[in-house]
Write a protein that holds these residues in place. Structure first.
Motif, PDB file in Angstrom:
ATOM      1  N   UNK A  22       0.825  -1.206   0.000  1.00 51.94           N
ATOM      2  CA  UNK A  22       0.000   0.000   0.000  1.00 51.94           C
ATOM      3  C   UNK A  22       0.862   1.259   0.000  1.00 51.94           C
ATOM      4  N   UNK A  23       1.985   1.177   0.701  1.00 53.07           N
ATOM      5  CA  UNK A  23       2.916   2.310   0.720  1.00 53.07           C
ATOM      6  C   UNK A  23       3.470   2.568  -0.672  1.00 53.07           C
ATOM      7  N   UNK A  24       3.819   1.494  -1.372  1.00 57.10           N
ATOM      8  CA  UNK A  24       4.337   1.629  -2.743  1.00 57.10           C
ATOM      9  C   UNK A  24       3.304   2.271  -3.657  1.00 57.10           C
ATOM     10  N   UNK A  25       2.044   1.907  -3.466  1.00 63.73           N
ATOM     11  CA  UNK A  25       0.987   2.406  -4.339  1.00 63.73           C
ATOM     12  C   UNK A  25       0.580   3.841  -4.001  1.00 63.73           C
ATOM     13  N   UNK A  26       0.514   4.161  -2.725  1.00 59.85           N
ATOM     14  CA  UNK A  26      -0.030   5.449  -2.306  1.00 59.85           C
ATOM     15  C   UNK A  26       1.033   6.509  -2.009  1.00 59.85           C
ATOM     16  N   UNK A  27       2.257   6.099  -1.764  1.00 60.61           N
ATOM     17  CA  UNK A  27       3.352   7.058  -1.567  1.00 60.61           C
ATOM     18  C   UNK A  27       4.292   6.958  -2.765  1.00 60.61           C
ATOM     19  N   UNK A  28       5.123   5.910  -2.788  1.00 60.88           N
ATOM     20  CA  UNK A  28       5.977   5.659  -3.951  1.00 60.88           C
ATOM     21  C   UNK A  28       6.722   4.347  -3.754  1.00 60.88           C
ATOM     22  N   UNK A  29       7.060   3.649  -4.864  1.00 62.01           N
ATOM     23  CA  UNK A  29       7.887   2.447  -4.762  1.00 62.01           C
ATOM     24  C   UNK A  29       9.258   2.740  -4.145  1.00 62.01           C
ATOM     25  N   UNK A  30       9.740   3.981  -4.335  1.00 59.04           N
ATOM     26  CA  UNK A  30      11.025   4.372  -3.751  1.00 59.04           C
ATOM     27  C   UNK A  30      10.992   4.259  -2.230  1.00 59.04           C
ATOM     28  N   UNK A  31       9.975   4.833  -1.615  1.00 58.41           N
ATOM     29  CA  UNK A  31       9.847   4.786  -0.153  1.00 58.41           C
ATOM     30  C   UNK A  31       9.658   3.352   0.316  1.00 58.41           C
ATOM     31  N   UNK A  32       8.846   2.584  -0.404  1.00 59.16           N
ATOM     32  CA  UNK A  32       8.639   1.180  -0.041  1.00 59.16           C
ATOM     33  C   UNK A  32       9.945   0.398  -0.131  1.00 59.16           C
ATOM     34  N   UNK A  33      10.755   0.709  -1.144  1.00 56.52           N
ATOM     35  CA  UNK A  33      12.046   0.040  -1.298  1.00 56.52           C
ATOM     36  C   UNK A  33      12.970   0.314  -0.135  1.00 56.52           C
ATOM     37  N   UNK A  34      13.025   1.572   0.297  1.00 57.21           N
ATOM     38  CA  UNK A  34      13.876   1.930   1.436  1.00 57.21           C
ATOM     39  C   UNK A  34      13.391   1.252   2.707  1.00 57.21           C
ATOM     40  N   UNK A  35      12.080   1.311   2.949  1.00 58.26           N
ATOM     41  CA  UNK A  35      11.535   0.736   4.177  1.00 58.26           C
ATOM     42  C   UNK A  35      11.506  -0.786   4.153  1.00 58.26           C
ATOM     43  N   UNK A  36      11.609  -1.382   2.959  1.00 54.49           N
ATOM     44  CA  UNK A  36      11.674  -2.843   2.895  1.00 54.49           C
ATOM     45  C   UNK A  36      12.983  -3.355   3.479  1.00 54.49           C
ATOM     46  N   UNK A  37      13.988  -2.467   3.544  1.00 54.32           N
ATOM     47  CA  UNK A  37      15.233  -2.822   4.198  1.00 54.32           C
ATOM     48  C   UNK A  37      15.152  -2.690   5.706  1.00 54.32           C
ATOM     49  N   UNK A  38      14.068  -2.046   6.183  1.00 56.03           N
ATOM     50  CA  UNK A  38      13.852  -1.928   7.623  1.00 56.03           C
ATOM     51  C   UNK A  38      13.668  -3.326   8.201  1.00 56.03           C
ATOM     52  N   UNK A  39      14.167  -3.568   9.422  1.00 55.31           N
ATOM     53  CA  UNK A  39      14.117  -4.927   9.991  1.00 55.31           C
ATOM     54  C   UNK A  39      12.700  -5.418  10.231  1.00 55.31           C
ATOM     55  N   UNK A  40      12.161  -6.075   9.232  1.00 56.79           N
ATOM     56  CA  UNK A  40      10.835  -6.659   9.364  1.00 56.79           C
ATOM     57  C   UNK A  40      10.952  -8.184   9.405  1.00 56.79           C
ATOM     58  N   UNK A 208      11.639  -0.137  -6.657  1.00 53.25           N
ATOM     59  CA  UNK A 208      11.754  -0.738  -5.317  1.00 53.25           C
ATOM     60  C   UNK A 208      13.167  -1.253  -5.105  1.00 53.25           C
ATOM     61  N   UNK A 209      13.658  -2.029  -6.061  1.00 49.03           N
ATOM     62  CA  UNK A 209      14.980  -2.656  -5.968  1.00 49.03           C
ATOM     63  C   UNK A 209      16.081  -1.611  -5.822  1.00 49.03           C
ATOM     64  N   UNK A 210      15.990  -0.526  -6.580  1.00 50.96           N
ATOM     65  CA  UNK A 210      17.006   0.524  -6.548  1.00 50.96           C
ATOM     66  C   UNK A 210      17.253   1.032  -5.129  1.00 50.96           C
ATOM     67  N   UNK A 211      16.205   1.101  -4.332  1.00 52.08           N
ATOM     68  CA  UNK A 211      16.294   1.727  -3.014  1.00 52.08           C
ATOM     69  C   UNK A 211      16.482   0.742  -1.869  1.00 52.08           C
ATOM     70  N   UNK A 212      16.487  -0.544  -2.175  1.00 48.74           N
ATOM     71  CA  UNK A 212      16.686  -1.552  -1.128  1.00 48.74           C
ATOM     72  C   UNK A 212      18.044  -1.423  -0.434  1.00 48.74           C
ATOM     73  N   UNK A 213      19.164  -1.269  -1.170  1.00 50.68           N
ATOM     74  CA  UNK A 213      20.463  -1.179  -0.483  1.00 50.68           C
ATOM     75  C   UNK A 213      20.552  -0.019   0.504  1.00 50.68           C
ATOM     76  N   UNK A 214      19.854   1.077   0.222  1.00 51.88           N
ATOM     77  CA  UNK A 214      19.868   2.224   1.132  1.00 51.88           C
ATOM     78  C   UNK A 214      19.235   1.842   2.465  1.00 51.88           C
TER      79      UNK A 214
END
Length: 274
Positions: A22-40, A208-214
């Protein structure tokens, strides 16, 4: 107790995957990519390692989790490369290539005599490498959002639930070294990538992938903190402290990025006025 743990794992998986999609859809895939690296996913796995086995076991696994993040980063890179060149069965072949690459790298990593220095330096080096390799990928947003219904939400939740349940069962069959390496598997990121790729396009999943390493640096910090504080404070307080350090990184990154962008805008404005 077993049924309760099953329900907890399932509920957490649903929340994280649906939330990120939902974050990717309503905010941006960039933000979702960064937060996907968050410890979940790793946080869930390490927590249940501590709960079902022991805090010391989870702490030792956390060290191997850090080194295992190298495989997780390589997973998204292999998926990116495969999705660029496979035309037919793009999602399936990209997924199989990434999973195969992940397990090959995990197998190679388990041959290394790991110490805390290598556990920190190797994933950091790979994160920086992939930030460089992904530099040409454009950040794009989702313009036309998919209409959500119960079936779509269920499918989104199913992948994460299945993967997390499988990975958190690992310590019953292997030692903490292997368990730590497997705990780095992108349990929430992988379902997110599948959702975005299937629902939208490979260009969106590339954002999404671009922002995962960050975002992955927050996970490195989280695992390092777990390895230190779990034996000292236990899994509950230790988890809170670890999330605190990971969150602090993201806040510092966000503030620094904002200052850099503001500075660039000021410089550009000065150039235009002269």
């Amino acid at each position: 107790m077993t049924e309760l743990l099953f329900l907890i794992k399932l509920a957490v998986a649903i929340v994280f995957v649906i939330g990120l999609s939902l974050l990717a859809e309503n905010v941006s895939p960039k933000v979702a990519g960064i937060l996907s690296g968050y410890p979940t996913g790793s946080a869930i796995t390490l927590f249940f390692f501590g709960l079902e086995v022991s805090p010391d076991y989870a702490a030792k696994s956390a060290v191997y989790n850090m080194i295992g993040l190298t495989a997780a980063l390589s997973f998204v890179y292999i998926y990116y490369i495969a999705s660029k060149y496979f035309v037919k069965l793009n999602i399936l072949l990209s997924s199989l290539s990434a999973i195969l690459g992940y397990f090959i790298i995990v197998w190679l990593l388990h041959l290394i005599e790991i110490n805390i220095f290598l556990a920190i330096s190797i994933p950091i080096a790979f994160a920086l490498l992939y930030i460089y390799l992904f530099r040409e990928i454009k950040n794009i947003t989702i313009e036309t959002k998919a209409k959500l219904n119960f079936k779509i939400l269920f499918v989104r939740a199913f992948f994460a639930a299945l993967i997390i349940l499988l990975i958190t069962s690992v310590p019953k069959f292997v030692g903490p070294n292997w368990a730590g390496l497997f705990s780095a598997f992108p349990t929430t990121l992988f379902p997110l990538m599948l959702i975005i790729h299937y629902t939208y396009s490979k260009e969106h999943v590339h954002t999404v992938i671009k922002n995962v390493p960050i975002g992955m640096f927050s996970l490195i910090i989280y695992s390092l903190t777990v390895s230190i504080v779990y034996p000292l404070f236990g899994i509950y307080l230790g988890t809170l402290i670890s999330f605190g350090t990971a969150t602090l990184y993201l806040l510092v990154y966000s503030k620094t990025k904002s200052l850099i962008n503001n500075r660039k805008r000021v410089v550009e404005l000065k150039k235009r006025t002269h």
